[in-house]
Structures are given as structure tokens and as C-alpha cells.
Design an enzyme around this catalytic site. Structure first.
Site, PDB file in Angstrom:
ATOM      1  N   ASP A 197      -9.848 -41.424  97.175  1.00 59.37           N
ATOM      2  CA  ASP A 197      -9.697 -40.469  98.280  1.00 59.37           C
ATOM      3  C   ASP A 197     -10.544 -40.898  99.474  1.00 59.37           C
ATOM      4  O   ASP A 197     -11.572 -41.560  99.317  1.00 59.37           O
ATOM      5  CB  ASP A 197     -10.123 -39.068  97.790  1.00 59.37           C
ATOM      6  CG  ASP A 197      -9.664 -37.976  98.748  1.00 59.37           C
ATOM      7  OD1 ASP A 197      -8.766 -38.239  99.574  1.00 59.37           O
ATOM      8  OD2 ASP A 197     -10.221 -36.858  98.668  1.00 59.37           O
ATOM      9  N   ASN A 248       1.899 -35.779  97.801  1.00 60.88           N
ATOM     10  CA  ASN A 248       1.839 -36.693  98.955  1.00 60.88           C
ATOM     11  C   ASN A 248       3.186 -36.852  99.662  1.00 60.88           C
ATOM     12  O   ASN A 248       3.240 -37.277 100.818  1.00 60.88           O
ATOM     13  CB  ASN A 248       1.320 -38.078  98.548  1.00 60.88           C
ATOM     14  CG  ASN A 248      -0.170 -38.109  98.279  1.00 60.88           C
ATOM     15  OD1 ASN A 248      -0.654 -38.923  97.494  1.00 60.88           O
ATOM     16  ND2 ASN A 248      -0.942 -37.236  98.922  1.00 60.88           N
TER      17      ASN A 248
HETATM   18  C1  FPP Z   1      -6.160 -40.942  99.660  1.00 57.45           C
HETATM   19  O1  FPP Z   1      -6.698 -40.974 100.943  1.00 57.45           O
HETATM   20  C2  FPP Z   1      -5.374 -42.100  99.355  1.00 57.45           C
HETATM   21  C3  FPP Z   1      -4.015 -42.138  99.162  1.00 57.45           C
HETATM   22  C4  FPP Z   1      -3.158 -40.949  99.270  1.00 57.45           C
HETATM   23  C5  FPP Z   1      -3.277 -43.357  98.860  1.00 57.45           C
HETATM   24  C6  FPP Z   1      -4.004 -44.433  98.136  1.00 57.45           C
HETATM   25  C7  FPP Z   1      -3.351 -45.701  98.450  1.00 57.45           C
HETATM   26  C8  FPP Z   1      -3.962 -46.888  98.604  1.00 57.45           C
HETATM   27  C9  FPP Z   1      -5.380 -47.103  98.354  1.00 57.45           C
HETATM   28  C10 FPP Z   1      -3.202 -48.072  99.070  1.00 57.45           C
HETATM   29  C11 FPP Z   1      -2.077 -48.571  98.240  1.00 57.45           C
HETATM   30  C12 FPP Z   1      -2.280 -48.536  96.789  1.00 57.45           C
HETATM   31  C13 FPP Z   1      -2.069 -49.526  95.907  1.00 57.45           C
HETATM   32  C14 FPP Z   1      -2.197 -49.221  94.480  1.00 57.45           C
HETATM   33  C15 FPP Z   1      -1.749 -50.922  96.285  1.00 57.45           C
HETATM   34  P1  FPP Z   1      -6.270 -39.841 101.960  1.00 57.45           P
HETATM   35  O2  FPP Z   1      -5.162 -40.365 102.795  1.00 57.45           O
HETATM   36  O3  FPP Z   1      -5.951 -38.574 101.230  1.00 57.45           O
HETATM   37  O4  FPP Z   1      -7.588 -39.686 102.799  1.00 57.45           O
HETATM   38  P2  FPP Z   1      -8.173 -38.351 103.472  1.00 57.45           P
HETATM   39  O5  FPP Z   1      -8.430 -37.381 102.349  1.00 57.45           O
HETATM   40  O6  FPP Z   1      -9.431 -38.816 104.118  1.00 57.45           O
HETATM   41  O7  FPP Z   1      -7.163 -37.863 104.429  1.00 57.45           O
END
Ligand code: FPP
Length: 252
Positions: free
Chosen positions: A21, A69
Site C-alpha cells: 500500500d 480496485n
Molecule cells: C496500493 O497503492 C497498490 C496497488 C493498488 C497496486 C499494487 C501494484 C503494484 C505494486 C504494481 C504492479 C504489481 C505487480 C505484481 C507487478 P495505492 O494505489 O492504494 O496507494 P495509496 O493508498 O497511497 O493511494
């Protein structure tokens, strides 16, 4: 001194799960679009995977895209799917080199066809690897998974292959997407949010929770070592008393 040197290699968690996250907040701090954070999150995915495998962890499960998501803006979903596709294509060789098997959990049918195809190829190409299983939770939510398991159990009962009396914890677990894996002993969530967000709800009944203040793109090797070291300092009682654990010398 690195936390790596303090880790007891004979007492590693077999299975670590991570809620990655903070990509968006990391990017906002840098006055960049959220997708910039996701892009840098891939480096952390690679580093966590290689670090866990090097230590001897057998299962690493990453929450990459939740059922919820899908509610994000289309632009961000498209960027995440593109990144995922690119990563699967470029990382498969490295997974093979490191003897790591790729696996997925979640509603894979809901993903774009190109991703489904490259996931299928990568899973096939890495299926003989034995050092560690890397599971990506994609279009996953624990409530969805539990409902799917329940539907499948009902079908088995209707077709008289299973009776209601036979259902116990281990039978129910075997119907989950994670049926072939042990439950995680350690769940890490980055970015100082203290929530589970519909991840592995059944499987984490006795899991140790570790919350890191780092945003996911900043989560490095040393942070994983620290989380594992912290885990190893805890007394896991599983409902017993501390005295019983000391006397039995059994940690389960
Ligand atoms: C959470 O951060 C992260 C995600 C929803 C996606 C995770 C994806 C990756 C790390 C990249 C691709 C993955 C792979 C396995 C190659 P957020 O967007 O919720 O952050 P925030 O809470 O600060 O808004």
C-alpha cells in the site's frame, strides 16, 4: 548491523503475505501522478520476491489488485493492467533463474484477455520451480473467495460427493484459492494503514500482523528483514498460555 544478521534462519515464516500500500501517496509526495508510484512499486515487488526467496521463505503472496480496485478511475486501472502485463512478460525469465514458481489467486477470468494469457504462459513456464511460490492476488477479495468456496462446497454436496458432516476447517480451507498453501505466519502492510482490506480473511486467523510506515515503493530488503526479525521476537500462543508454550516447546 543489518537485521538480516539477526534473523534466525531456522525459524523463518514459511509463508509471508504483503498488502502493498501507499503507491499513490508516495507519488503525490513527489508531485507525480499515481501511476508513477505503481511503476516504482514494481521494483519493490522484485526486491521483496528475491529477498524472500534468498532467505528461504517458501511462499510469498502479494495483494496486487483487489476486487474493490475495479472502482478506481479507468485510466489508473488501465495503467495498472499495462504494468502487470509488462512485468509478467519481463520477469518470467528472472523467476525461472531464481527457481520461483508463479501462481495467482482471485477472479482471474475478470482480467483482460492478454493478461490472462501471459499469466497462463508464465505459470506454465515456472511450474517446475521449487524454491519459492510467488502468488499474485489479482481481482481478489477474501469475501469473494469465501463465497466461491461455499458455492463449490454446495455443488459437491448436491452431487453427493461430500456430506455436510464432513465439512471441517481443513476441508473448507481446501476449497479456497489458497487450498494448496499453508496459512501465512506473517502479514505485512505498508504505509501506516491498520486495515486488512478484505485480504485472506480466513487464512490469517492466527497470522502475526506487521505494519510498516514505509510507502510500498520505498519498501526495501532491509524493511523485509526487519519485519521478519520482529516476527521472530513474538510469542505465538494459539490460544494457549505462555507457560504452556514454554513447557511444551511447541509453537503451534
Ligand atoms: C496500493 O497503492 C497498490 C496497488 C493498488 C497496486 C499494487 C501494484 C503494484 C505494486 C504494481 C504492479 C504489481 C505487480 C505484481 C507487478 P495505492 O494505489 O492504494 O496507494 P495509496 O493508498 O497511497 O493511494
Amino acid at each position: 548491523m543489518s537485521f538480516k544478521d539477526k534473523i534466525d534462519l531456522d525459524n523463518l515464516p514459511q509463508h509471508i503475505a504483503i498488502i502493498m500500500d501507499g503507491n499513490g501517496r508516495w507519488a503525490r509526495q513527489k508531485r507525480k501522478p499515481r501511476t508513477f508510484g505503481h511503476k516504482h512499486g514494481v521494483t519493490s515487488v522484485r526486491e521483496a520476491t528475491e529477498t524472500a526467496a534468498e532467505l528461504g521463505v517458501k511462499y510469498l503472496t502479494l495483494y496486487a489488485f483487489s476486487t474493490e480496485n475495479w472502482k478506481r478511475p479507468k485510466f489508473e486501472i488501465d495503467a495498472l493492467m499495462h504494468l502487470l502485463l509488462q512485468s509478467i512478460r519481463t520477469e518470467t525469465t528472472k523467476l525461472n533463474k531464481n527457481n520461483i514458481r508463479l501462481n495467482t489467486i482471485g477472479d482471474i477470468e475478470s482480467l483482460p484477455v492478454a493478461i490472462r494469457k501471459s499469466l497462463k504462459d508464465a505459470i506454465e513456464q515456472t511450474s517446475g520451480n521449487t524454491r519459492m511460490t510467488l502468488t499474485l492476488a489479482l481481482s481478489y477479495s477474501a469475501r469473494w473467495e469465501i463465497i466461491q468456496a461455499t458455492k463449490n462446497i454446495v455443488r459437491e454436496i448436491q452431487q453427493t460427493r461430500l456430506s455436510a458432516e464432513e465439512i471441517n476447517e481443513s476441508v473448507f480451507s481446501s476449497f479456497l484459492n489458497t487450498g494448496s498453501m499453508p496459512d501465512p505466519e506473517l502479514l505485512i502492510r505498508t504505509s501506516s494503514d491498520f486495515r486488512i482490506s478484505n485480504f485472506l480473511l480466513w487464512q490469517i486467523a492466527y497470522t502475526e500482523l506487521y505494519f510498516s510506515p514505509k510507502f510500498w515503493p520505498d519498501f526495501r530488503k532491509e524493511d523485509l528483514y526487519e519485519a521478519i526479525f520482529d516476527f521472530q521476537q513474538r510469542e505465538r500462543r494459539f490460544g494457549k498460555t505462555g507457560e504452556q508454550i514454554l513447557k511444551d516447546g511447541i509453537n503451534d
